[in-house]
Scaffold this motif. Structure first.
Motif, PDB file in Angstrom:
ATOM      1  N   ILE A  28       3.288   5.962  -2.835  1.00  0.00           N
ATOM      2  CA  ILE A  28       4.894   6.851  -3.699  1.00  0.00           C
ATOM      3  C   ILE A  28       4.446   6.743  -5.209  1.00  0.00           C
ATOM      4  O   ILE A  28       5.446   7.617  -5.208  1.00  0.00           O
ATOM      5  CB  ILE A  28       5.989   5.929  -2.515  1.00  0.00           C
ATOM      6  CG1 ILE A  28       5.974   6.063  -1.234  1.00  0.00           C
ATOM      7  CG2 ILE A  28       7.758   6.097  -3.114  1.00  0.00           C
ATOM      8  CD1 ILE A  28       7.499   5.206  -0.906  1.00  0.00           C
ATOM      9  N   LEU A  29       4.522   5.652  -5.187  1.00  0.00           N
ATOM     10  CA  LEU A  29       4.455   5.671  -6.893  1.00  0.00           C
ATOM     11  C   LEU A  29       3.852   6.412  -7.683  1.00  0.00           C
ATOM     12  O   LEU A  29       4.167   7.214  -8.263  1.00  0.00           O
ATOM     13  CB  LEU A  29       4.350   3.742  -7.366  1.00  0.00           C
ATOM     14  CG  LEU A  29       4.060   4.315  -9.022  1.00  0.00           C
ATOM     15  CD1 LEU A  29       5.357   4.179  -9.156  1.00  0.00           C
ATOM     16  CD2 LEU A  29       3.301   2.919  -9.536  1.00  0.00           C
ATOM     17  N   CYS A  30       2.663   6.673  -6.751  1.00  0.00           N
ATOM     18  CA  CYS A  30       1.506   7.779  -7.161  1.00  0.00           C
ATOM     19  C   CYS A  30       2.268   8.691  -7.091  1.00  0.00           C
ATOM     20  O   CYS A  30       2.052  10.354  -7.957  1.00  0.00           O
ATOM     21  CB  CYS A  30      -0.064   8.305  -6.234  1.00  0.00           C
ATOM     22  SG  CYS A  30      -1.371   9.085  -6.907  1.00  0.00           S
ATOM     23  N   LEU A  31       2.869   8.962  -6.055  1.00  0.00           N
ATOM     24  CA  LEU A  31       3.196  10.927  -5.247  1.00  0.00           C
ATOM     25  C   LEU A  31       4.121  10.777  -6.965  1.00  0.00           C
ATOM     26  O   LEU A  31       4.836  12.430  -7.641  1.00  0.00           O
ATOM     27  CB  LEU A  31       4.433  11.259  -4.295  1.00  0.00           C
ATOM     28  CG  LEU A  31       2.889  11.214  -3.493  1.00  0.00           C
ATOM     29  CD1 LEU A  31       3.226  11.111  -2.296  1.00  0.00           C
ATOM     30  CD2 LEU A  31       2.255  12.574  -3.273  1.00  0.00           C
ATOM     31  N   GLN A  32       5.805   9.781  -6.985  1.00  0.00           N
ATOM     32  CA  GLN A  32       6.031  10.177  -8.365  1.00  0.00           C
ATOM     33  C   GLN A  32       5.654  10.705  -8.791  1.00  0.00           C
ATOM     34  O   GLN A  32       6.471  11.223 -10.152  1.00  0.00           O
ATOM     35  CB  GLN A  32       7.030   9.019  -8.161  1.00  0.00           C
ATOM     36  CG  GLN A  32       7.975   9.002  -7.227  1.00  0.00           C
ATOM     37  CD  GLN A  32       8.486   7.623  -7.087  1.00  0.00           C
ATOM     38  OE1 GLN A  32       8.278   6.739  -7.676  1.00  0.00           O
ATOM     39  NE2 GLN A  32       9.847   6.926  -6.459  1.00  0.00           N
ATOM     40  N   GLU A  33       4.733   9.998  -9.947  1.00  0.00           N
ATOM     41  CA  GLU A  33       3.774   9.800 -10.905  1.00  0.00           C
ATOM     42  C   GLU A  33       3.554  11.804 -11.027  1.00  0.00           C
ATOM     43  O   GLU A  33       3.713  12.336 -12.380  1.00  0.00           O
ATOM     44  CB  GLU A  33       2.694   8.976 -11.538  1.00  0.00           C
ATOM     45  CG  GLU A  33       3.115   7.982 -11.394  1.00  0.00           C
ATOM     46  CD  GLU A  33       3.941   8.055 -13.066  1.00  0.00           C
ATOM     47  OE1 GLU A  33       3.247   8.211 -13.863  1.00  0.00           O
ATOM     48  OE2 GLU A  33       5.096   6.651 -13.098  1.00  0.00           O
ATOM     49  N   ALA A  34       3.113  12.632 -10.090  1.00  0.00           N
ATOM     50  CA  ALA A  34       2.257  13.474  -9.953  1.00  0.00           C
ATOM     51  C   ALA A  34       2.916  14.136 -10.226  1.00  0.00           C
ATOM     52  O   ALA A  34       2.923  15.893 -10.617  1.00  0.00           O
ATOM     53  CB  ALA A  34       1.458  12.996  -8.937  1.00  0.00           C
ATOM     54  N   ALA A  35       4.461  14.336  -9.020  1.00  0.00           N
ATOM     55  CA  ALA A  35       5.189  15.375  -9.570  1.00  0.00           C
ATOM     56  C   ALA A  35       6.018  14.959 -11.193  1.00  0.00           C
ATOM     57  O   ALA A  35       6.451  16.165 -10.861  1.00  0.00           O
ATOM     58  CB  ALA A  35       6.817  14.767  -8.688  1.00  0.00           C
ATOM     59  N   LEU A  36       6.068  14.506 -11.647  1.00  0.00           N
ATOM     60  CA  LEU A  36       6.189  13.983 -12.762  1.00  0.00           C
ATOM     61  C   LEU A  36       5.802  14.301 -13.585  1.00  0.00           C
ATOM     62  O   LEU A  36       6.042  15.010 -14.378  1.00  0.00           O
ATOM     63  CB  LEU A  36       6.687  12.085 -13.156  1.00  0.00           C
ATOM     64  CG  LEU A  36       7.671  12.402 -14.431  1.00  0.00           C
ATOM     65  CD1 LEU A  36       9.273  12.733 -15.002  1.00  0.00           C
ATOM     66  CD2 LEU A  36       7.594  10.736 -15.006  1.00  0.00           C
ATOM     67  N   THR A  37       4.335  14.789 -13.422  1.00  0.00           N
ATOM     68  CA  THR A  37       3.606  15.014 -14.426  1.00  0.00           C
ATOM     69  C   THR A  37       3.419  17.124 -14.398  1.00  0.00           C
ATOM     70  O   THR A  37       2.991  17.360 -15.648  1.00  0.00           O
ATOM     71  CB  THR A  37       1.923  14.277 -14.468  1.00  0.00           C
ATOM     72  OG1 THR A  37       2.031  13.433 -14.369  1.00  0.00           O
ATOM     73  CG2 THR A  37       1.197  15.015 -15.224  1.00  0.00           C
ATOM     74  N   PHE A  38       3.364  17.145 -13.223  1.00  0.00           N
ATOM     75  CA  PHE A  38       3.516  18.478 -12.903  1.00  0.00           C
ATOM     76  C   PHE A  38       5.026  18.887 -13.211  1.00  0.00           C
ATOM     77  O   PHE A  38       4.355  20.487 -13.745  1.00  0.00           O
ATOM     78  CB  PHE A  38       3.107  18.687 -11.344  1.00  0.00           C
ATOM     79  CG  PHE A  38       3.715  20.108 -10.569  1.00  0.00           C
ATOM     80  CD1 PHE A  38       2.405  20.794 -11.066  1.00  0.00           C
ATOM     81  CD2 PHE A  38       4.911  20.986 -10.278  1.00  0.00           C
ATOM     82  CE1 PHE A  38       2.581  22.682 -11.230  1.00  0.00           C
ATOM     83  CE2 PHE A  38       4.654  21.671  -9.908  1.00  0.00           C
ATOM     84  CZ  PHE A  38       3.059  22.838  -9.963  1.00  0.00           C
ATOM     85  N   THR A  39       6.101  18.344 -13.385  1.00  0.00           N
ATOM     86  CA  THR A  39       7.356  18.913 -13.991  1.00  0.00           C
ATOM     87  C   THR A  39       7.176  18.982 -15.204  1.00  0.00           C
ATOM     88  O   THR A  39       8.049  20.063 -15.902  1.00  0.00           O
ATOM     89  CB  THR A  39       8.371  19.066 -13.649  1.00  0.00           C
ATOM     90  OG1 THR A  39       8.699  17.048 -13.235  1.00  0.00           O
ATOM     91  CG2 THR A  39       8.714  19.100 -11.360  1.00  0.00           C
ATOM     92  N   MET A  76       0.872  -1.314  -0.247  1.00  0.00           N
ATOM     93  CA  MET A  76      -0.064  -0.109   0.419  1.00  0.00           C
ATOM     94  C   MET A  76       1.102   0.862  -0.147  1.00  0.00           C
ATOM     95  O   MET A  76       0.979   2.395  -0.918  1.00  0.00           O
ATOM     96  CB  MET A  76      -0.846  -0.319   1.190  1.00  0.00           C
ATOM     97  CG  MET A  76      -1.982   0.984   1.901  1.00  0.00           C
ATOM     98  SD  MET A  76      -3.301   0.960   1.177  1.00  0.00           S
ATOM     99  CE  MET A  76      -4.036   2.127   1.575  1.00  0.00           C
ATOM    100  N   MET A  77       1.696   1.335   1.026  1.00  0.00           N
ATOM    101  CA  MET A  77       2.766   2.944   0.838  1.00  0.00           C
ATOM    102  C   MET A  77       3.684   2.968  -0.103  1.00  0.00           C
ATOM    103  O   MET A  77       3.961   3.410  -0.948  1.00  0.00           O
ATOM    104  CB  MET A  77       3.647   2.078   1.769  1.00  0.00           C
ATOM    105  CG  MET A  77       4.972   3.927   2.087  1.00  0.00           C
ATOM    106  SD  MET A  77       3.348   5.180   3.023  1.00  0.00           S
ATOM    107  CE  MET A  77       4.694   6.166   3.676  1.00  0.00           C
ATOM    108  N   GLN A  78       3.905   1.573  -0.862  1.00  0.00           N
ATOM    109  CA  GLN A  78       5.204   0.955  -2.155  1.00  0.00           C
ATOM    110  C   GLN A  78       3.773   2.558  -3.302  1.00  0.00           C
ATOM    111  O   GLN A  78       3.922   2.695  -4.226  1.00  0.00           O
ATOM    112  CB  GLN A  78       5.387  -0.022  -3.042  1.00  0.00           C
ATOM    113  CG  GLN A  78       6.439  -0.347  -1.772  1.00  0.00           C
ATOM    114  CD  GLN A  78       6.565  -1.334  -2.286  1.00  0.00           C
ATOM    115  OE1 GLN A  78       5.644  -2.755  -3.127  1.00  0.00           O
ATOM    116  NE2 GLN A  78       7.623  -2.436  -1.952  1.00  0.00           N
TER     117      GLN A  78
END
Length: 63
Positions: A6-17, A1-3
């Protein structure tokens, strides 16, 4: 669940940048090397059916 979180946060940050750099900031940038192969957009008849140009230019109309 934690993974997954974290993956969701990474994808959101990548999309935003990357969002800042993926989309043109000026309508004239839509005419530079369009993927549909138009050499002279606005002057050749085949460029009228280019979905990339239509989407790119209409994105500025919405803003």
């Amino acid at each position: 669940m934690m993974q997954n979180f974290i993956l969701c946060l990474q994808e959101a940050a990548l999309t935003f940048t990357l969002k800042k750099y993926l989309y043109p900031t000026d309508p004239s940038e839509c005419f530079i090397n369009p993927p549909c192969g138009c050499l002279n957009p606005g002057q050749e008849f085949q460029c009228e059916d280019c979905p990339y140009l239509e989407a790119c230019l209409s994105s500025f109309k919405l803003k």
